[in-house]
Design an enzyme around this catalytic site. Structure first.
Site, mmCIF file in Angstrom:
data_model
loop_
_atom_site.group_PDB
_atom_site.id
_atom_site.type_symbol
_atom_site.label_atom_id
_atom_site.label_comp_id
_atom_site.label_asym_id
_atom_site.label_seq_id
_atom_site.Cartn_x
_atom_site.Cartn_y
_atom_site.Cartn_z
ATOM 1 N N ASP A 46 90.809 10.922 44.470
ATOM 2 C CA ASP A 46 89.217 11.747 44.529
ATOM 3 C C ASP A 46 89.354 12.469 43.094
ATOM 4 O O ASP A 46 89.931 13.499 43.088
ATOM 5 C CB ASP A 46 89.282 12.800 45.654
ATOM 6 C CG ASP A 46 88.109 13.720 46.081
ATOM 7 O OD1 ASP A 46 87.264 13.302 44.814
ATOM 8 O OD2 ASP A 46 88.020 14.373 46.691
ATOM 9 N N ILE A 47 88.324 12.200 42.343
ATOM 10 C CA ILE A 47 88.312 12.597 40.894
ATOM 11 C C ILE A 47 87.701 14.165 40.974
ATOM 12 O O ILE A 47 87.704 14.847 39.991
ATOM 13 C CB ILE A 47 87.511 11.768 40.067
ATOM 14 C CG1 ILE A 47 85.857 11.540 40.532
ATOM 15 C CG2 ILE A 47 87.949 10.391 39.835
ATOM 16 C CD1 ILE A 47 84.962 10.961 39.661
ATOM 17 N N ALA A 74 81.690 6.849 39.808
ATOM 18 C CA ALA A 74 80.190 7.337 39.852
ATOM 19 C C ALA A 74 79.508 7.776 41.012
ATOM 20 O O ALA A 74 79.663 6.660 41.725
ATOM 21 C CB ALA A 74 79.651 7.009 38.685
ATOM 22 N N THR A 118 76.094 6.674 42.331
ATOM 23 C CA THR A 118 74.937 5.889 41.727
ATOM 24 C C THR A 118 73.904 5.709 42.525
ATOM 25 O O THR A 118 72.802 5.033 42.052
ATOM 26 C CB THR A 118 75.565 4.537 41.326
ATOM 27 O OG1 THR A 118 75.996 3.735 42.535
ATOM 28 C CG2 THR A 118 76.670 4.374 40.497
ATOM 29 N N ASP A 134 71.122 4.867 31.072
ATOM 30 C CA ASP A 134 69.694 4.882 30.229
ATOM 31 C C ASP A 134 68.879 6.065 31.108
ATOM 32 O O ASP A 134 68.063 6.621 30.566
ATOM 33 C CB ASP A 134 68.927 3.540 30.559
ATOM 34 C CG ASP A 134 68.700 3.132 32.053
ATOM 35 O OD1 ASP A 134 69.630 3.445 32.880
ATOM 36 O OD2 ASP A 134 67.645 2.259 32.213
ATOM 37 N N TYR A 168 70.340 12.119 39.232
ATOM 38 C CA TYR A 168 71.198 11.026 38.834
ATOM 39 C C TYR A 168 71.434 11.310 37.287
ATOM 40 O O TYR A 168 72.471 11.440 36.844
ATOM 41 C CB TYR A 168 70.891 9.759 39.408
ATOM 42 C CG TYR A 168 71.620 8.713 38.614
ATOM 43 C CD1 TYR A 168 72.933 8.361 38.846
ATOM 44 C CD2 TYR A 168 71.065 7.949 37.509
ATOM 45 C CE1 TYR A 168 73.877 7.706 38.415
ATOM 46 C CE2 TYR A 168 71.929 7.048 36.925
ATOM 47 C CZ TYR A 168 73.271 6.756 37.517
ATOM 48 O OH TYR A 168 73.925 5.862 36.788
#
Length: 272
Positions: free
Chosen positions: A36-37, A60, A62, A102, A125
């Protein structure tokens, strides 16, 4: 080389890890169940126990629309989780490769975004990914790779969803309010391997497929390659409201030009 890979079970991770293995690297493929980051204590324990040469940070949050609802969770993963990974990289004095998006831009340009252009995300996001970039950029040894609209094997993605849909109906309507560069995970994974092997200058890079397309162009090309006679029509976003605003123009001036999106899409679909 000893490498820690976060988010290894995601689309890009499933493409990248087999290549790392083929290249002979020793790597630890982790996901949220293993590591778990967002857990700072766990990150600190890893700093004390693991010897690394490189971190590839793919993990991430997402889900763009869900991020508007679950703002705290999105920010925890994409900002604070990335901050923890940056601290590991700093402590171990190793380079880190971070995948960004992006979506850090607002989409108001009419020409491809350069790495030096001002960022201005229009959704949570994009903001969370930008916050992650800011943490990574504090390190001297870093690579920030901005990409767009990933698809590939091993998980849910737009291309596979359309193929499944074509088995159920002979017509589809898509919200056609974006210009983007669909990017195959295999192409991006190959570029990451080049970075590992060639060690270019640290910094921010744009890595997307060459060319540009609207969602309708992308969708029609999928069906054309698969020889499916599906009618694709465009609808206004007002007819299909979504929680998150999208950048209208998401084309990046790619630092390392990948193949044209149509060429890569055909290779992917013919390999399925």
């Amino acid at each position: 080389m000893r490498i820690l890979v976060t988010g290894a079970t995601g689309l890009l991770g499933q493409e990248l890890c087999p290549i790392l293995e083929k290249e002979g690297h020793q790597f630890w493929a982790t996901n949220s169940k293993i590591f778990d980051i967002t857990n700072k204590k766990l990150a600190s324990e890893i700093m004390d126990k693991v010897s690394l040469d490189l971190i590839i940070h793919l993990a991430a949050y997402t889900n763009i629309d869900q991020a508007e609802v679950s703002k705290k969770e999105a920010m925890n993963v994409n900002h604070l989780g990335t901050k923890n990974m940056a601290q590991i990289a700093k402590k171990l004095d190793v380079p880190i490769i971070y995948i960004s998006s992006d979506s850090v831009f607002d989409g108001n340009k009419n020409s491809p975004y350069k790495t030096t252009d001002e960022t201005n995300p229009v959704n949570i996001y994009g903001l969370s990914k930008l916050k992650g970039e800011e943490e990574i950029r504090k390190l001297k040894k870093h690579y920030i790779l901005r990409t767009s609209t990933l698809y590939g094997k091993g998980g849910k993605n737009y291309v596979d969803t359309m193929i499944t849909f074509s088995m159920l109906s002979n017509s589809i309507s898509v919200v056609d309010d974006q210009i983007l560069a669909p990017t195959w995970t295999k192409d991006l994974a190959d570029e990451i391997i080049k970075i590992i092997n060639e060690r270019p200058n640290y910094g921010t890079y744009h890595m997307t497929s060459a060319g540009e397309a609207k969602w309708s162009d992308f969708t029609r090309k999928i069906f054309e390659i698969k020889k499916r006679n599906i009618n694709v029509s465009s609808i206004e976003k007002s007819d299909f409201p979504r929680p998150a605003k999208r950048p209208k123009y998401s084309i990046l001036d790619s630092s390392n030009a990948l193949p044209n999106w149509e060429e890569s899409l055909e290779k992917y679909l013919l390999s399925r």
